[in-house]
Design a protein around this motif. Structure first.
Motif, mmCIF file in Angstrom:
data_model
loop_
_atom_site.group_PDB
_atom_site.id
_atom_site.type_symbol
_atom_site.label_atom_id
_atom_site.label_comp_id
_atom_site.label_asym_id
_atom_site.label_seq_id
_atom_site.Cartn_x
_atom_site.Cartn_y
_atom_site.Cartn_z
ATOM 1 N N ILE A 57 0.841 -1.199 0.000
ATOM 2 C CA ILE A 57 0.000 0.000 0.000
ATOM 3 C C ILE A 57 0.873 1.244 0.000
ATOM 4 O O ILE A 57 0.553 2.245 -0.636
ATOM 5 C CB ILE A 57 -0.958 -0.005 1.216
ATOM 6 N N GLY A 58 2.018 1.168 0.688
ATOM 7 C CA GLY A 58 2.903 2.314 0.785
ATOM 8 C C GLY A 58 3.649 2.624 -0.500
ATOM 9 O O GLY A 58 4.183 3.719 -0.659
ATOM 10 N N LYS A 59 3.694 1.683 -1.416
ATOM 11 C CA LYS A 59 4.413 1.932 -2.676
ATOM 12 C C LYS A 59 3.669 2.977 -3.493
ATOM 13 O O LYS A 59 2.450 3.018 -3.525
ATOM 14 C CB LYS A 59 4.523 0.652 -3.502
ATOM 15 N N SER A 60 4.415 3.784 -4.163
ATOM 16 C CA SER A 60 3.784 4.774 -5.039
ATOM 17 C C SER A 60 3.312 4.084 -6.303
ATOM 18 O O SER A 60 3.758 2.997 -6.647
ATOM 19 C CB SER A 60 4.777 5.884 -5.386
ATOM 20 N N THR A 61 2.411 4.726 -6.999
ATOM 21 C CA THR A 61 1.893 4.151 -8.244
ATOM 22 C C THR A 61 2.991 4.039 -9.286
ATOM 23 O O THR A 61 2.975 3.131 -10.108
ATOM 24 C CB THR A 61 0.723 4.996 -8.792
ATOM 25 N N ASP A 62 3.974 4.945 -9.254
ATOM 26 C CA ASP A 62 5.088 4.859 -10.201
ATOM 27 C C ASP A 62 5.907 3.595 -9.959
ATOM 28 O O ASP A 62 6.314 2.922 -10.902
ATOM 29 C CB ASP A 62 6.000 6.086 -10.085
ATOM 30 N N GLU A 63 6.146 3.268 -8.682
ATOM 31 C CA GLU A 63 6.888 2.056 -8.370
ATOM 32 C C GLU A 63 6.119 0.824 -8.831
ATOM 33 O O GLU A 63 6.694 -0.116 -9.362
ATOM 34 C CB GLU A 63 7.170 1.967 -6.872
ATOM 35 N N LEU A 64 4.807 0.826 -8.626
ATOM 36 C CA LEU A 64 3.994 -0.303 -9.068
ATOM 37 C C LEU A 64 4.018 -0.420 -10.586
ATOM 38 O O LEU A 64 4.098 -1.519 -11.129
ATOM 39 C CB LEU A 64 2.547 -0.159 -8.569
ATOM 40 N N LYS A 65 3.954 0.717 -11.280
ATOM 41 C CA LYS A 65 4.000 0.689 -12.744
ATOM 42 C C LYS A 65 5.334 0.153 -13.225
ATOM 43 O O LYS A 65 5.398 -0.602 -14.181
ATOM 44 C CB LYS A 65 3.766 2.090 -13.314
ATOM 45 N N GLU A 66 6.426 0.569 -12.531
ATOM 46 C CA GLU A 66 7.753 0.089 -12.914
ATOM 47 C C GLU A 66 7.849 -1.417 -12.743
ATOM 48 O O GLU A 66 8.470 -2.105 -13.545
ATOM 49 C CB GLU A 66 8.830 0.773 -12.082
ATOM 50 N N GLU A 67 7.237 -1.955 -11.680
ATOM 51 C CA GLU A 67 7.263 -3.397 -11.460
ATOM 52 C C GLU A 67 6.421 -4.114 -12.498
ATOM 53 O O GLU A 67 6.778 -5.175 -12.976
ATOM 54 C CB GLU A 67 6.742 -3.736 -10.057
ATOM 55 N N GLN A 68 5.255 -3.552 -12.841
ATOM 56 C CA GLN A 68 4.339 -4.205 -13.764
ATOM 57 C C GLN A 68 4.749 -3.991 -15.210
ATOM 58 O O GLN A 68 4.453 -4.812 -16.061
ATOM 59 C CB GLN A 68 2.922 -3.681 -13.568
ATOM 60 N N ASP A 69 5.445 -2.909 -15.508
ATOM 61 C CA ASP A 69 5.764 -2.548 -16.886
ATOM 62 C C ASP A 69 6.511 -3.642 -17.643
ATOM 63 O O ASP A 69 6.141 -3.953 -18.767
ATOM 64 C CB ASP A 69 6.530 -1.232 -16.918
ATOM 65 N N TYR A 71 6.377 -6.823 -17.259
ATOM 66 C CA TYR A 71 5.438 -7.896 -17.551
ATOM 67 C C TYR A 71 4.478 -7.475 -18.661
ATOM 68 O O TYR A 71 4.176 -8.267 -19.550
ATOM 69 C CB TYR A 71 4.650 -8.281 -16.295
ATOM 70 N N LEU A 72 4.015 -6.229 -18.606
ATOM 71 C CA LEU A 72 3.104 -5.758 -19.637
ATOM 72 C C LEU A 72 3.798 -5.705 -20.989
ATOM 73 O O LEU A 72 3.220 -6.090 -22.005
ATOM 74 C CB LEU A 72 2.547 -4.378 -19.272
ATOM 75 N N GLN A 73 5.061 -5.242 -20.991
ATOM 76 C CA GLN A 73 5.807 -5.197 -22.250
ATOM 77 C C GLN A 73 6.020 -6.605 -22.790
ATOM 78 O O GLN A 73 5.877 -6.848 -23.981
ATOM 79 C CB GLN A 73 7.149 -4.499 -22.047
ATOM 80 N N GLU A 74 6.346 -7.527 -21.894
ATOM 81 C CA GLU A 74 6.569 -8.906 -22.325
ATOM 82 C C GLU A 74 5.273 -9.509 -22.847
ATOM 83 O O GLU A 74 5.277 -10.179 -23.879
ATOM 84 C CB GLU A 74 7.105 -9.726 -21.154
ATOM 85 N N ASP A 75 4.147 -9.256 -22.165
ATOM 86 C CA ASP A 75 2.856 -9.746 -22.634
ATOM 87 C C ASP A 75 2.522 -9.151 -23.991
ATOM 88 O O ASP A 75 2.032 -9.852 -24.866
ATOM 89 C CB ASP A 75 1.743 -9.401 -21.630
#
Length: 139
Positions: A57-69, A71-75
């Motif tokens: 919850i404490g992570k910023s949305t930018d950090e979450l996007k960086e983690e997910q990005d 995977y999204l690029q690979e998908d």
């Protein structure tokens, strides 16, 4: 019982005991006992899943996007490759069909060529016979 279901059951029992403790503390809001709050806080801090949840919850949305990005690029890359593969399969199927059609046409053209050669041969024989007949008449 398997170890994962045992762990889940223990986690459920921990959460249930924490909820009972919270309920007992909140029954009489006028007289909160801070001494019992410390054991509850200690249990909550030791609970790893709660700490992970708080950390997420404490992570910023930018950090979450960086983690997910990645995977999204690979998908997305996999999706593009899958579409290209499907297009190539369709093109290969069309090419096979065109090749089969060309083979049929080739066979037809070859057959027609044979018929034309046979007809020309027949015409040549007739022409030779006519010339031979004229030659005999002229002698």
């Amino acid at each position: 019982m398997t170890s994962s279901s045992e762990g889940t059951e223990k986690q459920f029992l921990k959460n249930e005991s924490v909820m009972k403790l919270v309920e007992s503390l909140l029954e009489n809001e006028d007289s909160l006992n801070f001494g019992s709050l410390l054991p509850m806080a200690n249990k909550l801090i030791k609970d790893e899943t709660l700490m992970e949840l708080v950390g997420d919850i404490g992570k910023s949305t930018d950090e979450l996007k960086e983690e997910q990005d990645p995977y999204l690029q690979e998908d997305h890359k996999l999706y593009v490759l899958q579409k290209q593969l499907e297009d190539m399969k369709k093109e290969l199927t069309l090419t096979k069909q065109e090749l089969a059609d060309l083979k049929k046409q080739d066979t037809s053209i070859f057959g027609l060529g044979i018929k034309v050669i046979h007809a020309a041969s027949q015409d040549l024989k007739k022409g030779v016979n006519i010339l031979t007949g004229f030659g005999k008449l002229l002698k």
